[in-house]
Design a protein around this motif. Structure first.
Motif, PDB file in Angstrom:
ATOM      1  N   GLY A   1       0.841 -30.311  23.951  1.00  0.00           N
ATOM      2  CA  GLY A   1       1.845 -31.126  23.277  1.00  0.00           C
ATOM      3  C   GLY A   1       3.253 -30.790  23.725  1.00  0.00           C
ATOM      4  O   GLY A   1       4.099 -31.685  23.907  1.00  0.00           O
ATOM      5  N   PHE A   2       3.521 -29.493  23.925  1.00  0.00           N
ATOM      6  CA  PHE A   2       4.847 -29.075  24.388  1.00  0.00           C
ATOM      7  C   PHE A   2       5.125 -29.594  25.797  1.00  0.00           C
ATOM      8  O   PHE A   2       6.217 -30.100  26.087  1.00  0.00           O
ATOM      9  CB  PHE A   2       4.924 -27.547  24.342  1.00  0.00           C
ATOM     10  CG  PHE A   2       6.200 -26.991  24.890  1.00  0.00           C
ATOM     11  CD1 PHE A   2       7.398 -27.151  24.211  1.00  0.00           C
ATOM     12  CD2 PHE A   2       6.208 -26.308  26.103  1.00  0.00           C
ATOM     13  CE1 PHE A   2       8.580 -26.631  24.723  1.00  0.00           C
ATOM     14  CE2 PHE A   2       7.383 -25.797  26.619  1.00  0.00           C
ATOM     15  CZ  PHE A   2       8.573 -25.958  25.930  1.00  0.00           C
ATOM     16  N   THR A   3       4.132 -29.480  26.676  1.00  0.00           N
ATOM     17  CA  THR A   3       4.308 -29.957  28.058  1.00  0.00           C
ATOM     18  C   THR A   3       4.495 -31.466  28.099  1.00  0.00           C
ATOM     19  O   THR A   3       5.369 -31.985  28.814  1.00  0.00           O
ATOM     20  CB  THR A   3       3.098 -29.548  28.910  1.00  0.00           C
ATOM     21  OG1 THR A   3       2.943 -28.125  28.877  1.00  0.00           O
ATOM     22  CG2 THR A   3       3.275 -30.000  30.351  1.00  0.00           C
ATOM     23  N   GLU A   4       3.699 -32.197  27.329  1.00  0.00           N
ATOM     24  CA  GLU A   4       3.830 -33.651  27.309  1.00  0.00           C
ATOM     25  C   GLU A   4       5.163 -34.088  26.721  1.00  0.00           C
ATOM     26  O   GLU A   4       5.769 -35.063  27.189  1.00  0.00           O
ATOM     27  CB  GLU A   4       2.673 -34.261  26.521  1.00  0.00           C
ATOM     28  CG  GLU A   4       1.325 -34.142  27.222  1.00  0.00           C
ATOM     29  CD  GLU A   4       0.204 -34.771  26.408  1.00  0.00           C
ATOM     30  OE1 GLU A   4       0.467 -35.133  25.229  1.00  0.00           O
ATOM     31  OE2 GLU A   4      -0.918 -34.894  26.932  1.00  0.00           O
ATOM     32  N   ALA A   5       5.636 -33.382  25.703  1.00  0.00           N
ATOM     33  CA  ALA A   5       6.921 -33.744  25.101  1.00  0.00           C
ATOM     34  C   ALA A   5       8.059 -33.545  26.095  1.00  0.00           C
ATOM     35  O   ALA A   5       8.945 -34.400  26.232  1.00  0.00           O
ATOM     36  CB  ALA A   5       7.152 -32.907  23.841  1.00  0.00           C
ATOM     37  N   ARG A   6       8.049 -32.407  26.797  1.00  0.00           N
ATOM     38  CA  ARG A   6       9.096 -32.175  27.798  1.00  0.00           C
ATOM     39  C   ARG A   6       9.011 -33.181  28.936  1.00  0.00           C
ATOM     40  O   ARG A   6      10.034 -33.695  29.413  1.00  0.00           O
ATOM     41  CB  ARG A   6       8.972 -30.755  28.348  1.00  0.00           C
ATOM     42  CG  ARG A   6       9.327 -29.669  27.352  1.00  0.00           C
ATOM     43  CD  ARG A   6       9.251 -28.306  28.004  1.00  0.00           C
ATOM     44  NE  ARG A   6      10.216 -28.182  29.096  1.00  0.00           N
ATOM     45  CZ  ARG A   6      10.221 -27.169  29.962  1.00  0.00           C
ATOM     46  NH1 ARG A   6       9.292 -26.216  29.872  1.00  0.00           N
ATOM     47  NH2 ARG A   6      11.126 -27.117  30.912  1.00  0.00           N
TER      48      ARG A   6
ATOM     49  N   GLY B  10      13.834 -35.144  19.928  1.00  0.00           N
ATOM     50  CA  GLY B  10      13.370 -34.570  18.667  1.00  0.00           C
ATOM     51  C   GLY B  10      11.956 -34.028  18.772  1.00  0.00           C
ATOM     52  O   GLY B  10      11.623 -32.985  18.181  1.00  0.00           O
ATOM     53  N   THR B  11      11.107 -34.712  19.543  1.00  0.00           N
ATOM     54  CA  THR B  11       9.727 -34.254  19.708  1.00  0.00           C
ATOM     55  C   THR B  11       9.671 -32.923  20.444  1.00  0.00           C
ATOM     56  O   THR B  11       8.822 -32.068  20.139  1.00  0.00           O
ATOM     57  CB  THR B  11       8.919 -35.317  20.474  1.00  0.00           C
ATOM     58  OG1 THR B  11       8.997 -36.567  19.776  1.00  0.00           O
ATOM     59  CG2 THR B  11       7.462 -34.909  20.592  1.00  0.00           C
ATOM     60  N   VAL B  12      10.563 -32.717  21.405  1.00  0.00           N
ATOM     61  CA  VAL B  12      10.588 -31.446  22.135  1.00  0.00           C
ATOM     62  C   VAL B  12      10.917 -30.297  21.186  1.00  0.00           C
ATOM     63  O   VAL B  12      10.313 -29.211  21.262  1.00  0.00           O
ATOM     64  CB  VAL B  12      11.603 -31.519  23.295  1.00  0.00           C
ATOM     65  CG1 VAL B  12      11.857 -30.136  23.878  1.00  0.00           C
ATOM     66  CG2 VAL B  12      11.090 -32.448  24.384  1.00  0.00           C
ATOM     67  N   GLU B  13      11.849 -30.510  20.282  1.00  0.00           N
ATOM     68  CA  GLU B  13      12.182 -29.461  19.316  1.00  0.00           C
ATOM     69  C   GLU B  13      10.979 -29.132  18.432  1.00  0.00           C
ATOM     70  O   GLU B  13      10.673 -27.952  18.191  1.00  0.00           O
ATOM     71  CB  GLU B  13      13.364 -29.904  18.462  1.00  0.00           C
ATOM     72  CG  GLU B  13      14.662 -30.088  19.254  1.00  0.00           C
ATOM     73  CD  GLU B  13      15.803 -30.541  18.369  1.00  0.00           C
ATOM     74  OE1 GLU B  13      15.568 -30.707  17.147  1.00  0.00           O
ATOM     75  OE2 GLU B  13      16.929 -30.729  18.884  1.00  0.00           O
ATOM     76  N   LEU B  14      10.289 -30.175  17.959  1.00  0.00           N
ATOM     77  CA  LEU B  14       9.110 -29.936  17.120  1.00  0.00           C
ATOM     78  C   LEU B  14       7.997 -29.262  17.913  1.00  0.00           C
ATOM     79  O   LEU B  14       7.325 -28.341  17.409  1.00  0.00           O
ATOM     80  CB  LEU B  14       8.613 -31.263  16.542  1.00  0.00           C
ATOM     81  CG  LEU B  14       9.569 -31.985  15.584  1.00  0.00           C
ATOM     82  CD1 LEU B  14       8.986 -33.330  15.171  1.00  0.00           C
ATOM     83  CD2 LEU B  14       9.843 -31.121  14.352  1.00  0.00           C
ATOM     84  N   ALA B  15       7.778 -29.716  19.158  1.00  0.00           N
ATOM     85  CA  ALA B  15       6.710 -29.134  19.971  1.00  0.00           C
ATOM     86  C   ALA B  15       7.015 -27.682  20.323  1.00  0.00           C
ATOM     87  O   ALA B  15       6.101 -26.851  20.413  1.00  0.00           O
ATOM     88  CB  ALA B  15       6.523 -29.960  21.245  1.00  0.00           C
ATOM     89  N   THR B  16       8.296 -27.361  20.512  1.00  0.00           N
ATOM     90  CA  THR B  16       8.669 -25.970  20.805  1.00  0.00           C
ATOM     91  C   THR B  16       8.349 -25.061  19.617  1.00  0.00           C
ATOM     92  O   THR B  16       7.775 -23.972  19.774  1.00  0.00           O
ATOM     93  CB  THR B  16      10.165 -25.894  21.145  1.00  0.00           C
ATOM     94  OG1 THR B  16      10.445 -26.753  22.257  1.00  0.00           O
ATOM     95  CG2 THR B  16      10.560 -24.470  21.500  1.00  0.00           C
ATOM     96  N   GLU B  17       8.708 -25.522  18.433  1.00  0.00           N
ATOM     97  CA  GLU B  17       8.413 -24.729  17.238  1.00  0.00           C
ATOM     98  C   GLU B  17       6.912 -24.607  17.011  1.00  0.00           C
ATOM     99  O   GLU B  17       6.400 -23.528  16.657  1.00  0.00           O
ATOM    100  CB  GLU B  17       9.081 -25.373  16.025  1.00  0.00           C
ATOM    101  CG  GLU B  17       8.912 -24.561  14.738  1.00  0.00           C
ATOM    102  CD  GLU B  17       9.633 -25.208  13.567  1.00  0.00           C
ATOM    103  OE1 GLU B  17       9.552 -24.660  12.454  1.00  0.00           O
ATOM    104  OE2 GLU B  17      10.274 -26.263  13.782  1.00  0.00           O
ATOM    105  N   ASP B  18       6.183 -25.711  17.230  1.00  0.00           N
ATOM    106  CA  ASP B  18       4.725 -25.678  17.058  1.00  0.00           C
ATOM    107  C   ASP B  18       4.079 -24.715  18.042  1.00  0.00           C
ATOM    108  O   ASP B  18       3.136 -23.991  17.695  1.00  0.00           O
ATOM    109  CB  ASP B  18       4.167 -27.089  17.237  1.00  0.00           C
ATOM    110  CG  ASP B  18       2.664 -27.135  17.043  1.00  0.00           C
ATOM    111  OD1 ASP B  18       2.177 -26.632  16.006  1.00  0.00           O
ATOM    112  OD2 ASP B  18       1.970 -27.666  17.940  1.00  0.00           O
ATOM    113  N   LEU B  19       4.586 -24.670  19.284  1.00  0.00           N
ATOM    114  CA  LEU B  19       4.027 -23.765  20.283  1.00  0.00           C
ATOM    115  C   LEU B  19       4.263 -22.311  19.890  1.00  0.00           C
ATOM    116  O   LEU B  19       3.355 -21.464  20.014  1.00  0.00           O
ATOM    117  CB  LEU B  19       4.650 -24.059  21.650  1.00  0.00           C
ATOM    118  CG  LEU B  19       4.208 -23.162  22.808  1.00  0.00           C
ATOM    119  CD1 LEU B  19       2.705 -23.294  23.051  1.00  0.00           C
ATOM    120  CD2 LEU B  19       4.984 -23.490  24.076  1.00  0.00           C
TER     121      LEU B  19
END
Length: 486
Positions: free
Chosen positions: A454-459, A422-431
């Protein structure tokens, strides 16, 4: 100069040919041929070793089980235990020996004996008259031929042979379970190294994509600075971020190389040999929920090969105690022998109804005093039994703790993986939003950098959680004694 050569200056004079030099040159050429052939073979061997065909998880496990030293040592131990059990059983059987031919020749040398020989009769008394004379006895040569057969058997030993055989059979069971435990450990180690390699590879890919994004932004910042639409501070911040990402990428590449070396080592290959593996799909990495903790502990304790090995050790120690206690009982043994002997060969191997001797015997023996050897043996075997029981109890507690720890780790990683997805989806949208804001001039470079981090850390967190969950599941399979390649 020779006479024929005086008339012409073009006359050439060749030095004499040395046959030794000619042979040496031929030998040098042969050595060169050997060197060239060896170089070609070495190149072909290196090319075969450096075969970069991707290996699946099942292939890696198969190679490791065939080459791993621990598995091969456990297999040799199992073979040795089978031989010991066979020897223990053979000691319970009668022993039969036969001497098919025995020949001896003896010679008695000539001798002189002084004895009284009759010389006549006394006419007065009528008694014999004896005269002392020397008697010469010639040398005598004698041949002797014989054959024999013997049967010996311990009729009663208070169960010593039977208990020793039972102990050896229990040792075979223990060696078999030890072999299965070593196989399960190797399978787990290969899975762990395989998952670690895939994790390092995916993390490297994530970091590589992050570095490419940082470099694109840095180029955009330089272009903006040249046209006066950007600031030098933004360019420096992006340059620092790119260098930090590059440093992280170097560390991950190093981890990937170490993971390759570890997997090669477990498979019994040269750690420097190139290796590529087949990636696993999300379906292959999906882990089924484990059963409840209580039934799971009971299931593992019933199937774990290490516990079964220790249980076999307890049974072997119990049989050893009974075997040592039987030394206090008397022994009854019997024997039967048949023999033939004569100075004439045909009489030994001819008519079997003559010239033979048949003996049968029965003996009862008891060791009255042995200086305490039997009592020391009993104490030693009882101490070994207590040690085996204590080791089994401690291992049962260790297994229960390991099962609970692994079960909790599976539950934790499962929940973390759900959060990470779920965090990856949010980080992708935020990026995407941060990039768009920065592109139209409404956002700052710090916002874009924070979104990228944030996107890199989430992935990265999702990748780590996915493969750590697979490792924990493989560890649970190891505790259950499962050694198959999935």
């Amino acid at each position: 100069m020779d006479a024929p050569c005086r008339a012409s200056r073009t006359c050439l004079k060749f030095p004499p040919v040395n046959s030794a030099d000619l042979i040496a040159n031929q030998g040098h050429l042969s050595i060169m041929r050997i060197v060239v052939i060896c170089s070609i073979l070495a190149s072909l061997t290196h090319a075969a070793i450096a075969d970069d065909t991707p290996l699946t998880l099942g292939q890696c496990i198969e190679i490791a089980l065939a080459q791993n030293t621990d598995v091969r040592l456990a297999d040799e131990g199992l073979t040795r235990s089978h031989a010991d059990a066979k020897s223990a059983y053979a000691r319970r059987l009668p022993s039969i020996s036969a001497g098919l031919l025995s020949y001896s020749r003896s010679r008695t040398g000539p001798s002189v004996r002084i004895q009284d020989n009759p010389a006549g009769i006394d006419p007065v008394t009528g008694e014999r008259i004896f005269v002392e004379e020397e008697t010469r006895i010639p040398a005598v040569d004698r041949d002797n031929y014989s054959l024999s057969a013997n049967l010996n058997h311990t009729i009663f030993d208070a169960g010593e042979g039977r208990h020793s055989h039972n102990a050896a059979r229990a040792s075979v069971d223990g060696a078999s379970f030890n072999f299965e435990a070593r196989r399960a450990q190797v399978v787990f180690s290969v899975k762990q190294a395989y998952f670690s390699l895939l994790k390092a590879s995916e993390l490297t890919q994530v970091q590589q994509e992050s570095l490419e994004l940082s470099q694109r932004r840095l180029e955009e910042a330089k272009a903006r600075l040249e046209v006066g639409a950007g600031t030098r501070v933004d360019m420096l911040r992006l340059q620092v971020a790119a260098e930090n990402t590059r440093a992280d990428l170097i560390n991950l590449q190093q981890q990937e190389r170490l993971a390759i070396a570890q997997l090669n080592y477990l498979m019994g290959r040269d750690v420097l040999v190139p290796l590529t593996v087949v990636p696993l799909s999300e379906g292959e990495l999906r882990v089924a929920p484990p059963p409840a903790l209580g039934p799971l502990v009971e299931q593992v304790q019933a199937r774990n090969p290490d516990l079964q090995r220790l249980q076999a050790s307890v049974r072997a120690a119990q049989s050893s105690v009974k075997s040592s206690q039987s030394a206090y009982a008397p022994r009854v043994s019997g024997n039967l022998s048949y023999s033939r002997s004569n100075e004439v060969f045909d009489r030994v191997y001819g008519n079997l109804s003559q010239e033979y001797r048949l003996n049968a015997g029965l003996s009862l023996s008891y060791n009255v005093f042995d200086g305490g050897i039997r009592s020391a043996g009993v104490r030693r075997s009882k101490s070994s039994l207590n040690t085996a029981r204590l080791t089994l109890e401690a291992r049962e507690r260790d297994i229960a703790l390991n099962v609970e720890t692994t079960w909790l780790e599976l539950d934790r990683l499962r929940r973390i993986l759900d959060l990470a997805e779920g965090t990856v989806e949010l980080a992708t949208e935020d990026l995407h939003l941060a990039e768009e804001r920065y592109r139209v001039g409404k956002g700052t470079v710090l916002e874009a950098l924070d979104a990228q981090v944030g996107f890199t850390e989430a992935r990265s967190s999702m990748v780590r959680a996915r493969y750590d969950l697979a490792v924990a599941d493989a560890d649970l399979q190891r505790l259950q004694g499962e050694a198959g390649a999935e």
